[in-house]
Structure formats: C-alpha cells, structure tokens
Design a protein around this motif. Structure first.
Motif, PDB file in Angstrom:
ATOM      1  N   VAL A 400       0.812  -1.203   0.000  1.00  0.00           N
ATOM      2  CA  VAL A 400       0.000   0.000   0.000  1.00  0.00           C
ATOM      3  C   VAL A 400       0.850   1.259   0.000  1.00  0.00           C
ATOM      4  O   VAL A 400       2.046   1.226   0.318  1.00  0.00           O
ATOM      5  N   ARG A 401       0.176   2.334  -0.354  1.00  0.00           N
ATOM      6  CA  ARG A 401       0.791   3.655  -0.278  1.00  0.00           C
ATOM      7  C   ARG A 401      -0.236   4.616   0.302  1.00  0.00           C
ATOM      8  O   ARG A 401      -1.413   4.576  -0.067  1.00  0.00           O
ATOM      9  N   ALA A 402       0.203   5.453   1.236  1.00  0.00           N
ATOM     10  CA  ALA A 402      -0.674   6.432   1.852  1.00  0.00           C
ATOM     11  C   ALA A 402      -0.383   7.822   1.305  1.00  0.00           C
ATOM     12  O   ALA A 402       0.780   8.189   1.094  1.00  0.00           O
ATOM     13  N   VAL A 403      -1.437   8.576   1.093  1.00  0.00           N
ATOM     14  CA  VAL A 403      -1.318   9.961   0.640  1.00  0.00           C
ATOM     15  C   VAL A 403      -2.047  10.829   1.658  1.00  0.00           C
ATOM     16  O   VAL A 403      -3.218  10.581   1.975  1.00  0.00           O
ATOM     17  N   ASP A 404      -1.366  11.832   2.175  1.00  0.00           N
ATOM     18  CA  ASP A 404      -1.934  12.738   3.168  1.00  0.00           C
ATOM     19  C   ASP A 404      -2.144  14.123   2.580  1.00  0.00           C
ATOM     20  O   ASP A 404      -1.296  14.614   1.805  1.00  0.00           O
ATOM     21  N   VAL A 405      -3.254  14.749   2.949  1.00  0.00           N
ATOM     22  CA  VAL A 405      -3.550  16.112   2.505  1.00  0.00           C
ATOM     23  C   VAL A 405      -3.991  16.938   3.702  1.00  0.00           C
ATOM     24  O   VAL A 405      -4.845  16.496   4.487  1.00  0.00           O
ATOM     25  N   ASP A 406      -3.419  18.119   3.834  1.00  0.00           N
ATOM     26  CA  ASP A 406      -3.894  19.101   4.810  1.00  0.00           C
ATOM     27  C   ASP A 406      -5.153  19.722   4.220  1.00  0.00           C
ATOM     28  O   ASP A 406      -5.106  20.370   3.166  1.00  0.00           O
ATOM     29  N   MET A 407      -6.295  19.519   4.886  1.00  0.00           N
ATOM     30  CA  MET A 407      -7.552  19.951   4.296  1.00  0.00           C
ATOM     31  C   MET A 407      -7.711  21.462   4.239  1.00  0.00           C
ATOM     32  O   MET A 407      -8.603  21.968   3.547  1.00  0.00           O
ATOM     33  N   SER A 408      -6.851  22.190   4.915  1.00  0.00           N
ATOM     34  CA  SER A 408      -6.921  23.652   4.801  1.00  0.00           C
ATOM     35  C   SER A 408      -6.516  24.109   3.404  1.00  0.00           C
ATOM     36  O   SER A 408      -6.780  25.251   3.023  1.00  0.00           O
ATOM     37  N   SER A 409      -5.896  23.217   2.618  1.00  0.00           N
ATOM     38  CA  SER A 409      -5.493  23.563   1.252  1.00  0.00           C
ATOM     39  C   SER A 409      -6.657  23.496   0.270  1.00  0.00           C
ATOM     40  O   SER A 409      -6.519  23.887  -0.892  1.00  0.00           O
ATOM     41  N   VAL A 410      -7.793  22.975   0.726  1.00  0.00           N
ATOM     42  CA  VAL A 410      -8.968  22.837  -0.137  1.00  0.00           C
ATOM     43  C   VAL A 410      -9.792  24.123  -0.065  1.00  0.00           C
ATOM     44  O   VAL A 410     -10.155  24.574   1.025  1.00  0.00           O
ATOM     45  N   ALA A 411     -10.081  24.713  -1.231  1.00  0.00           N
ATOM     46  CA  ALA A 411     -10.775  26.002  -1.259  1.00  0.00           C
ATOM     47  C   ALA A 411     -12.110  25.941  -0.518  1.00  0.00           C
ATOM     48  O   ALA A 411     -12.461  26.846   0.245  1.00  0.00           O
ATOM     49  N   GLY A 412     -12.861  24.874  -0.708  1.00  0.00           N
ATOM     50  CA  GLY A 412     -14.164  24.768  -0.068  1.00  0.00           C
ATOM     51  C   GLY A 412     -14.080  24.686   1.435  1.00  0.00           C
ATOM     52  O   GLY A 412     -15.014  25.105   2.141  1.00  0.00           O
ATOM     53  N   ALA A 413     -12.962  24.178   1.945  1.00  0.00           N
ATOM     54  CA  ALA A 413     -12.804  24.074   3.398  1.00  0.00           C
ATOM     55  C   ALA A 413     -12.690  25.455   4.028  1.00  0.00           C
ATOM     56  O   ALA A 413     -13.279  25.734   5.075  1.00  0.00           O
ATOM     57  N   GLY A 414     -11.937  26.340   3.387  1.00  0.00           N
ATOM     58  CA  GLY A 414     -11.796  27.701   3.899  1.00  0.00           C
ATOM     59  C   GLY A 414     -13.107  28.456   3.899  1.00  0.00           C
ATOM     60  O   GLY A 414     -13.361  29.290   4.780  1.00  0.00           O
ATOM     61  N   LEU A 415     -13.960  28.170   2.920  1.00  0.00           N
ATOM     62  CA  LEU A 415     -15.274  28.804   2.886  1.00  0.00           C
ATOM     63  C   LEU A 415     -16.209  28.200   3.928  1.00  0.00           C
ATOM     64  O   LEU A 415     -17.071  28.898   4.478  1.00  0.00           O
ATOM     65  N   TYR A 416     -16.036  26.922   4.205  1.00  0.00           N
ATOM     66  CA  TYR A 416     -16.880  26.250   5.201  1.00  0.00           C
ATOM     67  C   TYR A 416     -16.628  26.817   6.589  1.00  0.00           C
ATOM     68  O   TYR A 416     -17.564  27.041   7.355  1.00  0.00           O
TER      69      TYR A 416
END
Length: 489
Positions: A400-416
C-alpha cells in the motif's frame, strides 16, 4: 403479565401455550427489527422477543440521543468560524432546550411508535426475557413470571446487542458510575465529570458535556484518543477538547474509585487524586449473551458468536447472530446491513433456493464487513473513516501507499470555516490500484465519507476516480487533492 402484541391488541399468555413461527428474533433493536422486516417481506411468520424498549440501544441510549446532544455543540463550533456569524453565537448553549430535544428524539423513552411499526409489518411482539431452550426453541419469561414457549421452523436470530463493560475496580459498586446509558440520558449537568476511556463514546460524551458546562477530565490508558483510527484523528480531537477546556491525560489508568458524599474520587496509577461529581466509564462493550441459554446448544454463555458471511452461527443450520453480538462491527448501520443479508439468507434457505455464495457481493454475503465499514465520530472536529488504516493494511500484508492532505489547502474548506483545520489520508492498494481506506478529520467530514465507502465497496480503480469530478468550491474537492498527490508523487 407477559403478553403477545398483535394488531395493537394485548393477548395474555399462558404457561401451556407453545406457538410455532418460521423465524424467532431475539432483540427488537434496529438489527432485530430489520431481520423481522426482511423475513416478513419474504412471507415468513415472525416473532420478536424484547425485554426492554422496542427500538433498542440505538434509539434510546446511543445513536439517537447522543447525536441529538452533539448536533447543537457541533453547529455552534462551526458557526463560530464563519465571519459575520461568529459574534452571534458566542453565548452559552440553551442546555434545557438541548435536553428537551434529546428527549423528543428518544420519544420520552416510550416505544409505542416502534411497537406500532412492528405491528405494521406483521411481526408478533413478545414482551419478556427470551432464552434458547435447545435447537429452534425459545422460552420467554414475562414480567409477571409467566412463561411462553416459541418454536422456530427455520431460524432463530440473536440480535441482542451489547452492554457496557465496567472494569473490576475497588469501590466501583458504591460509586454508581455512568455508562453510555447514563451519559446520553442524564437530565442534570454535572459540575465536574471524569471520562475514563479514549474511544468513540468517551470522546463524544466528553465533547457534549464539556460544551454543556461540565469541567471534563479524560483519562486514557493508551497513548491517545480514537486508537482504531489513524493517529492524527485522535490528535486533532484531543487538541480541540483541550482548547474547549477539557483536561486530557493519556497513559493514565484508574486504580480505584470511591464516593465521598456527593463527590467521586478517582485514584490513578500516576499517583493523582481526581475529584468529580460523576464518572463515566467508556471502556468497551461485551455481548448480551450471558443469560441467553447458549449452554443448551453447546455454546459458551456470554461469548461473542462466530458467524459466516450469511450471518449463520458456525456449526449451526438454524441459528443466526446479527449485529453487535457477532463482534464484526459494533455499529448500528453495519448491523442493519447484516440484518438485510441475514433476512435474505433465511428466506432463501426456507424456500430451498441456493444461496449466492459464489458471489462475494451477492445478496446473501456480508462482504462489506471485511473492508468497507464506515464510521463517523461526532466530535469537534468530526472524524470519519472507512476501510483500512495504513497500519491495518500493512498488517494485512497489502502493498500500500498512503497519501496525506492538509484539508486547509482545499478552497471549499476555507469557505466552510475560517481557519479550517483538518487532515485526510488515502490508503491505496498499489497492486490493484484501488482505494482500501480513507480517513478524514475536520468540520463536516461526516457527510463526505459515503463517497469513499462507495469507492471501496465498488473497488473503483484510481484511474476511474480521476474522472469523478468534485464540485467547486466544496470540501469534497479534497478528493482532487488526494488523487493529484497520488498521481504526481
């Protein structure tokens, strides 16, 4: 008097009656209700036995009351991060209104509506404690000591769920501790509350009662909260609890408890003495099979019941164990899924129809239990996961391979939410190029997890997921960020 409900009529039972049904269901929670529904839909006569409230743990002491308590807490937390709205929600919660809303969703702990629903599907309800009394036989001891004997032509389904596990601690009997039942049904806010445990019940109830005004101390024996999820999930939830004013202590075990007047005192292995008004033990669950007559059919009383993928108990051709009692996934939605599978399997066997056992995703196989189980933890922030964590996948021997994302990088998250904090991890089986796990932590992520559940259950190739375009600007755009990182790494 113990009685039989049929068409909203109460019929007294006598000791000499013995009635045969195609299916007898022990337990009238959501799981038992769904087994009964599927059996009746297939034309099988069905009896349901319940010793408490029809609707079970979920309706009165777990899912429904806990989420009714938590919804205003989470809504306020989200609103406080929305510019233009944050100043309007700075005051305290209206706790009496929250508790009244909780009471509404538990129907004031009355089950008339659920009983009516059972009547409506044609199932017959027996009030009392049901026990196995040999193959295909169930005795029901009513509240007045009368006994009814039921016989199942085709199947008995054990759907009795679980109860809270209390540790063997000095002084516990005198303390009158809370379990999940007291934590979700209490009508007074304790000034100080000790929460022992770091799992879902512990963190959700710590979140709720801290918001209602309790000073909460969380005592966790392990290294962190939510140990069955990716480590960052527990870390973010712990950080938020601390910011809300809770005291979260890891690596701490309770060694003894006592009640001094109205005060509970907990002693820990770290030498601390912690005082509170109430103490909640959220330290696990055990099956409600201890007084079920399992010994009459050669099984161990109090044990979890092993089943095959049709939910039939190993070694039996008539006994089914559905929901929590089989220890596959202690979640209401997964138990209801199992109930639909079990009902279809019981009906097929009763009709002499071969089961689709060669099709792992067929109507008679609870395949999703093995790798597509979703869960949402309703804390601030929410934590949601489906499938395998990275550690679980590696232990299973997957490449397996894991991919991590900081959700603050998602435009919709900042609007939420202004200053949105969250993290996502995607676990990919690189041999098959399919998703096997996803964990999301952040405001509102509970509504995102079903898309991952579909991807995992459907074994959708990563190359095909690339063409499932998330709407902009929504938090679901996290999918695009995850897939981009997987492709570009």
């Amino acid at each position: 008097m113990a009685s039989e409900h049929t068409n909203n009529q109460t019929v007294p039972m006598t000791e000499t009656e013995s009635i045969a049904y195609d299916v007898v269901v022990l337990g009238a929670g959501p799981v038992g209700e769904n087994v009964a529904d599927r059996a009746r839909a297939a034309g099988l006569s069905t009896a349901v036995v319940e010793s408490e409230l029809v609707g079970g743990e979920c309706s009165y002491w777990a899912c429904m009351p806990s989420k009714a308590l938590l919804r205003p807490v989470i809504a306020r937390a989200d609103a406080r991060h929305v510019p233009g709205l944050s100043q309007a929600v700075q005051g305290p919660l209206d706790v009496p209104a929250v508790l009244a809303h909780r009471d509404y969703y538990t129907s004031q702990w009355k089950d008339d509506g659920q009983v009516g629903w059972l009547d409506g599907i044609g199932a017959v309800l027996y009030r009392g404690h049901g026990r196995l009394a040999g193959p295909r036989k169930v005795t029901v001891d009513g509240p007045d000591g009368e006994r009814q004997v039921l016989t199942a032509r085709h199947a008995v389904a054990v759907c009795t769920g679980t109860r809270a596990l209390l540790p063997d601690l000095p002084g516990l009997d005198q303390v009158r501790p809370w379990t999940s039942r007291e934590a979700t049904s209490a009508h007074e806010v304790p000034g100080r509350l000790i929460v022992v445990g770091g799992g879902v019940v512990a963190v959700e109830m710590a979140t709720a009662w801290q918001a209602f005004g309790s000073q909460v101390t969380v005592l966790v024996r392990g290294k962190g909260l939510l140990p069955r999820m990716e480590p960052f999930a527990g870390e973010l939830v712990a950080e938020s609890l601390k910011e809300a004013g809770a005291d979260v202590r890891t690596g701490t075990s309770v060694t003894a408890v006592t009640r001094e007047g109205s005060t509970v005192v907990a002693l820990t292995d770290t030498g601390d003495r912690i005082e509170a008004d109430e103490i909640l033990f959220a330290t696990g669950r055990v099956p409600r099979t201890g007084d079920l007559g399992l010994d009459t059919i050669g099984l161990e009383p109090g044990s979890w019941l092993d089943v095959d993928d049709s939910l039939r108990v190993t070694g039996s051709d008539w006994l089914y164990a559905v929901g929590d009692v089989n220890h596959r996934a202690l979640l209401t939605h997964q138990g209801k899924y199992q109930a639909r599978i079990a009902g279809a399997a019981i009906a097929a066997r009763a009709a002499g129809v071969p089961l689709l056992e060669t099709d792992p995703w067929g109507a008679h196989s609870a395949t999703a239990d093995h790798g597509a189980v979703p869960q949402v933890v309703f804390t601030d922030p929410e934590a949601a996961a489906v499938g395998l964590s990275l550690a679980e996948a590696e232990r299973a021997g997957l490449r397996v391979r894991a991919v991590d994302v900081d959700m603050s990088s998602v435009a919709g998250a900042g609007l939420y939410a202004d200053g949105y904090r969250g993290k996502a991890r995607m676990v990919v089986d690189t041999n098959r190029e399919i998703l096997v796990g996803l964990t999301l932590v952040g405001p509102g992520v509970g509504e995102l997890i079903h898309s991952a559940t579909i991807a995992i259950a459907g074994e959708v190739p990563i190359s095909r997921l690339w063409h499932a375009v998330p709407s902009y600007p929504t938090v679901s755009e996290v999918w695009l960020r995850l897939l981009e990182m997987y492709r570009d790494a």
